[in-house]
Design a protein around this motif. Structure first.
Motif, PDB file in Angstrom:
ATOM      1  N   ALA A  23      33.576 120.591 -40.425  1.00 44.07           N
ATOM      2  CA  ALA A  23      33.948 121.997 -40.265  1.00 44.07           C
ATOM      3  C   ALA A  23      33.225 122.627 -39.075  1.00 44.07           C
ATOM      4  O   ALA A  23      33.780 123.499 -38.386  1.00 44.07           O
ATOM      5  N   PHE A  24      32.012 122.176 -38.808  1.00 45.48           N
ATOM      6  CA  PHE A  24      31.255 122.676 -37.661  1.00 45.48           C
ATOM      7  C   PHE A  24      31.798 122.099 -36.345  1.00 45.48           C
ATOM      8  O   PHE A  24      31.645 122.695 -35.280  1.00 45.48           O
ATOM      9  N   GLY A  25      32.428 120.949 -36.433  1.00 49.95           N
ATOM     10  CA  GLY A  25      32.874 120.256 -35.226  1.00 49.95           C
ATOM     11  C   GLY A  25      31.944 119.130 -34.831  1.00 49.95           C
ATOM     12  O   GLY A  25      32.024 118.602 -33.712  1.00 49.95           O
ATOM     13  N   GLY A  26      31.061 118.754 -35.755  1.00 48.39           N
ATOM     14  CA  GLY A  26      30.137 117.660 -35.497  1.00 48.39           C
ATOM     15  C   GLY A  26      30.839 116.314 -35.522  1.00 48.39           C
ATOM     16  O   GLY A  26      31.951 116.176 -36.032  1.00 48.39           O
ATOM     17  N   SER A  27      30.188 115.313 -34.965  1.00 49.60           N
ATOM     18  CA  SER A  27      30.778 113.983 -34.886  1.00 49.60           C
ATOM     19  C   SER A  27      29.713 112.935 -35.144  1.00 49.60           C
ATOM     20  O   SER A  27      28.525 113.234 -35.213  1.00 49.60           O
ATOM     21  N   TRP A  28      30.156 111.678 -35.260  1.00 46.11           N
ATOM     22  CA  TRP A  28      29.191 110.619 -35.528  1.00 46.11           C
ATOM     23  C   TRP A  28      29.756 109.263 -35.158  1.00 46.11           C
ATOM     24  O   TRP A  28      30.967 109.069 -35.063  1.00 46.11           O
ATOM     25  N   HIS A  29      28.840 108.315 -34.904  1.00 45.84           N
ATOM     26  CA  HIS A  29      29.112 106.883 -34.907  1.00 45.84           C
ATOM     27  C   HIS A  29      28.273 106.309 -36.035  1.00 45.84           C
ATOM     28  O   HIS A  29      27.053 106.502 -36.058  1.00 45.84           O
ATOM     29  N   SER A  30      28.899 105.604 -36.942  1.00 44.88           N
ATOM     30  CA  SER A  30      28.152 105.128 -38.096  1.00 44.88           C
ATOM     31  C   SER A  30      27.394 103.835 -37.785  1.00 44.88           C
ATOM     32  O   SER A  30      27.734 103.079 -36.866  1.00 44.88           O
ATOM     33  N   LEU A  31      26.365 103.604 -38.570  1.00 39.03           N
ATOM     34  CA  LEU A  31      25.617 102.349 -38.508  1.00 39.03           C
ATOM     35  C   LEU A  31      26.555 101.170 -38.696  1.00 39.03           C
ATOM     36  O   LEU A  31      26.496 100.162 -37.970  1.00 39.03           O
ATOM     37  N   GLN A  32      27.447 101.299 -39.665  1.00 42.36           N
ATOM     38  CA  GLN A  32      28.348 100.190 -39.990  1.00 42.36           C
ATOM     39  C   GLN A  32      29.350  99.917 -38.859  1.00 42.36           C
ATOM     40  O   GLN A  32      29.676  98.762 -38.571  1.00 42.36           O
ATOM     41  N   SER A  33      29.829 100.961 -38.206  1.00 43.30           N
ATOM     42  CA  SER A  33      30.851 100.761 -37.165  1.00 43.30           C
ATOM     43  C   SER A  33      30.277 100.022 -35.957  1.00 43.30           C
ATOM     44  O   SER A  33      30.996  99.255 -35.301  1.00 43.30           O
ATOM     45  N   ILE A  34      28.989 100.223 -35.660  1.00 44.81           N
ATOM     46  CA  ILE A  34      28.385  99.574 -34.491  1.00 44.81           C
ATOM     47  C   ILE A  34      27.708  98.262 -34.849  1.00 44.81           C
ATOM     48  O   ILE A  34      27.982  97.210 -34.253  1.00 44.81           O
ATOM     49  N   TRP A  35      26.812  98.291 -35.864  1.00 44.68           N
ATOM     50  CA  TRP A  35      25.950  97.137 -36.103  1.00 44.68           C
ATOM     51  C   TRP A  35      26.483  96.176 -37.168  1.00 44.68           C
ATOM     52  O   TRP A  35      26.034  95.054 -37.252  1.00 44.68           O
ATOM     53  N   VAL A  36      27.454  96.613 -37.989  1.00 45.60           N
ATOM     54  CA  VAL A  36      27.997  95.745 -39.036  1.00 45.60           C
ATOM     55  C   VAL A  36      29.410  95.288 -38.669  1.00 45.60           C
ATOM     56  O   VAL A  36      29.663  94.096 -38.472  1.00 45.60           O
ATOM     57  N   ARG A  37      30.335  96.225 -38.544  1.00 46.46           N
ATOM     58  CA  ARG A  37      31.721  95.857 -38.246  1.00 46.46           C
ATOM     59  C   ARG A  37      31.935  95.566 -36.758  1.00 46.46           C
ATOM     60  O   ARG A  37      32.913  94.952 -36.376  1.00 46.46           O
ATOM     61  N   GLN A  38      31.027  96.033 -35.934  1.00 44.32           N
ATOM     62  CA  GLN A  38      31.071  95.816 -34.479  1.00 44.32           C
ATOM     63  C   GLN A  38      32.404  96.258 -33.876  1.00 44.32           C
ATOM     64  O   GLN A  38      33.014  95.577 -33.057  1.00 44.32           O
ATOM     65  N   GLU A  39      32.831  97.448 -34.289  1.00 42.11           N
ATOM     66  CA  GLU A  39      34.051  98.032 -33.736  1.00 42.11           C
ATOM     67  C   GLU A  39      33.837  98.515 -32.294  1.00 42.11           C
ATOM     68  O   GLU A  39      34.797  98.645 -31.534  1.00 42.11           O
ATOM     69  N   LEU A  40      32.587  98.783 -31.969  1.00 39.41           N
ATOM     70  CA  LEU A  40      32.199  99.105 -30.596  1.00 39.41           C
ATOM     71  C   LEU A  40      30.728  98.763 -30.439  1.00 39.41           C
ATOM     72  O   LEU A  40      30.004  98.595 -31.430  1.00 39.41           O
ATOM     73  N   SER A  41      30.284  98.640 -29.215  1.00 42.64           N
ATOM     74  CA  SER A  41      28.884  98.313 -28.965  1.00 42.64           C
ATOM     75  C   SER A  41      28.046  99.588 -28.892  1.00 42.64           C
ATOM     76  O   SER A  41      28.587 100.703 -28.745  1.00 42.64           O
TER      77      SER A  41
END
Length: 351
Positions: A228-246
């Motif tokens: 709601a604030f407009g905040g964003s994130w890259h999750s631990l899992q997306s980078i270091w587990v699933r490796q969807e991006l570096s």
């Protein structure tokens, strides 16, 4: 009452282990000659340090009431002392001259109640008092054109730092936080879990991104508030587990957004993001220290960074005991400080 607990040549000498033929940071950095007891003394001391070539001001916050007000563990009060024991004994050489550093000392928090038997409600009231101490200590650093590096205490202190930065720059602040927790929890009374949500509500926070957010350590309500604030994130899992991006791809995205925003940047790092780091909420599923160093360096080097905040280090929470905790927290924080300073010294970003 002094603003800072004394951190003069006497304290430095106690921690320093000199060696013939070497020059340590503790032998070349600056500190205040006398305890700072008035605002005028503080402003004059900062200006004198700047005239002597200082760029970075190290400030410790020795408290753990924020994490305890968040129903967490104590121990975050000792990170500054642990860091000084290590940092002062690093070499002053071609890669880093201690002449760039002023160690202002640790905030005098003796007016803040810290008894372990305080109720959660009372602890949260004390955190509000701590907010004012932080704002009063850091605002003059910004106004002097210097960059604060803040060590220790809970992540509750992000609120005071963001508020001070906004007051000094007359701009909202863009914060990036390496942290498994968003610290964007409901505004139910001040604690270490809602410094950023309070800063957003006050108008100090203009942009917020969480790097390394753990997908199961944040409530659905928190995610909704952050969106709601407009905040964003890259999750631990997306980078270091699933490796969807570096990690570098994530940092490329973040840096691009920060440059476009043209806002002053706050680099936030909760030490509990790092695997098995002694902290208020230590984790076995964290990131390597080297990746944390990369995060700090790139944001310091490629954005309009105004400060570095290293929160939640808790030496006494080390599984092998306090001495091991002092070494690990002290060495890790010292490396993070070095990464920030190197990034800033090499920075050519003009925004």
């Amino acid at each position: 009452m002094p603003l800072f607990l004394p951190f003069t040549d006497t304290e430095i000498t106690t921690l320093l282990s000199p060696r013939a033929g070497e020059q340590k940071l503790g032998q070349t950095l600056q500190s205040f000659a006398d305890p700072i007891s008035t605002a005028d003394q503080y402003v004059a001391g900062l200006q004198h340090a700047k005239n002597q070539g200082v760029r970075f001001v190290i400030i410790g916050i020795g408290e753990d009431i924020g994490p305890r007000a968040n129903l967490g563990r104590g121990g975050a009060a000792d990170a500054f002392n642990a860091t000084m024991a290590q940092l002062l004994n690093l070499q002053s050489n071609r890669f880093l001259s201690g002449e760039q550093l002023l160690v202002a000392g640790q905030l005098d928090t003796t007016t803040i109640a810290s008894e372990s038997d305080l109720t959660t409600t009372n602890l949260r009231i004390e955190v509000e008092k701590l907010d004012e101490l932080v704002i009063n200590a850091v605002t003059p650093v910004f106004e002097a054109g210097l960059e604060p590096i803040i060590i220790g205490g809970g992540h509750n202190n992000a609120f005071g730092l963001l508020t001070a930065a906004k007051q000094a720059t007359a701009k909202k602040i863009a914060a990036v936080n390496l942290d498994p927790h968003s610290d964007f929890r409901p505004r139910e009374g001040r604690h270490s879990g809602n410094g950023f949500s309070y800063a957003a509500a006050s108008g100090a926070l203009g942009f917020y991104h969480v790097l390394g957010l753990h997908e199961l350590k944040n409530s659905e309500q928190t995610f909704a508030q952050l969106e709601a604030f407009g905040g964003s994130w890259h999750s631990l899992q997306s980078i270091w587990v699933r490796q969807e991006l570096s990690l570098n791809q994530a940092l490329d995205e973040i840096v691009g957004i920060l440059k476009d925003s043209q806002l002053p940047v706050a680099i936030e790092l909760d030490l509990d993001a790092i695997t098995n780091m002694p902290s208020s909420a230590a984790t076995t599923a964290g990131i390597p220290l080297l990746d944390a160093l990369r995060y700090v360096y790139r944001l310091a080097n490629e954005t309009g960074a105004h400060y570095l905040h290293l929160a939640e280090g808790a030496p006494q929470c080390h599984a092998a005991g306090v001495d091991a905790g002092y070494r690990e927290v002290g060495q890790s924080v010292s490396e993070l400080i070095f990464a920030y300073i190197q990034g800033r010294n090499a920075c050519q970003y003009l925004g």
